[in-house]
Design an enzyme around this catalytic site. Sequence first.
Site, mmCIF file in Angstrom:
data_model
loop_
_atom_site.group_PDB
_atom_site.id
_atom_site.type_symbol
_atom_site.label_atom_id
_atom_site.label_comp_id
_atom_site.label_asym_id
_atom_site.label_seq_id
_atom_site.Cartn_x
_atom_site.Cartn_y
_atom_site.Cartn_z
ATOM 1 C CD GLU A 98 -2.987 -1.290 2.147
ATOM 2 O OE1 GLU A 98 -2.860 -0.581 3.159
ATOM 3 O OE2 GLU A 98 -3.943 -2.067 1.976
ATOM 4 C CD GLU A 126 -3.876 -6.754 2.738
ATOM 5 O OE1 GLU A 126 -2.639 -6.598 2.658
ATOM 6 O OE2 GLU A 126 -4.607 -6.030 3.427
#
Length: 496
Positions: A216, A318
């Site tokens: 991220e 994810e």
Amino acid sequence: MKLLKYYFYCLVFTMMSCEKTDNKLQVQIFETSAKGNQLTKITEFPATDTKVTIKLIPEQTFQTISGFGGAFTESSAYLLNKLSKKNRDTILRAYFAKDGARYSLTRTHMNSCDFSLTNYSYSPVEGDKNLEHFTIEEDMDDLIPMIKEALAISEDGFKIFASPWTAAPWMKDNNKWVGGKLLPEYYDTWALFFSKYLDAYKAEGIDIWGFTVENEPHGNGNNWESMHFTPQEMTNFVQHHLGPKLEADGKGDKIILGYDQNRAGLKEWVNAMYKDEASSKYFHGTAIHWYESTYDYFPEALQYAHNKAPDKYLIETEGCVDSEVPKWQDDTWYWSKEATDWGWDWASEEEKYLHPKYAPVNRYARDIIGCLNNWVDGWVDWNMVLDRQGGPNWFENWCVAPVIVDPDADEVYFTPIYYVMAHFSKYIRPDAKIIGVDNSNEKLMVTAATNPDGSIAVVIFNETEHPKSVNLSMHEKTVEFSIDVKAIQTIMIPKI
């Protein structure tokens, strides 16, 4: 004469029987449903009013599958260590054994993440540019034993890729675990970090398949471990530091996946990563997450990413039911549109429409099938095991896992999400190829793949309140069955 007629009729009957048999597609059907089936083999199919035709086109092939699986986290490993040996073995076998979900693609974290017990780094000594004090000691009690046991159980083996949430604070411009950027003077140190990690895990008997560059890179609202990159900054780091370092250390075969966040930002990232031959040289593919929406799998973004780099991996690294405390021993909840995600509370008003309430089972099944039908070649869930609170998580960022445990009572709950994951991981194997499908009913989601052994797996998801009869055909052979309301089926066709 009567005897000749008798033989004639026998011959005709035999030919007709053979013809019927030859035209029938031989299948095995496994179903998970809101009514209680859990990857159950079914042979009885009630008639329905809705007829659906599904035609398989095995000559039409798309991406090659990397695998399906979940993540090894410190939280999951810690919980397993608190259970009895019997329950620990039950969980690991359920994920990795031949009679279990047969996970084939997995993830783990480098340094700590939110699903760790504390903040920690493998480079604890400030200013240690050559990483002379590099250590994976923090992983030795929980994480590494979990991975080793899984490897021992898996007959086919599985790939592992690792993701950093952040470098140690001393390498960053804000000197904090959360947010900030890697200082340019530590780019080479951070590249060395990846190489040393490979060596350290190899010494423990664990071969790491590859990496995502940064979990991220947009950050996470400055909540837990993070480190920010722009697309250009990450591309520069990989092109001039990480890629050359791994190559120089004889590790150029290790997979490097760029980006590693939500799909809505894909275009900007793949434009930078695959701008030209030099920028794309060390990127083996793109990593994505699903948190941008509870229902939209962003097919246009996935198609764009594939078309930008058709020979590269495109892996969902994810996804989970986030911002929820798990429901214990309550299968109905997982099939009901009652869950909310982070966006329910925190998304901007103009993006709230992307985050309605949803059924966790629907979200998993829809997203995986949607991904497979839009060039994604691997799909990895988040934590394999969490407790009844949805942790442990040092930031109290509670989430749901396919397997929930109560370590104090030594109890285990396999949620419906576990069985949904197994519908894909158990039957669509690494190196399978996604094949063409003609589906007459847009309310049914369907995907199919030809496995390396020649068998074909078809996955059908019916999230509606109406059962449907299915006529499945391939190469002039057909089979008829039905799929219940709120059900997912895997249809296995042996090699013909």
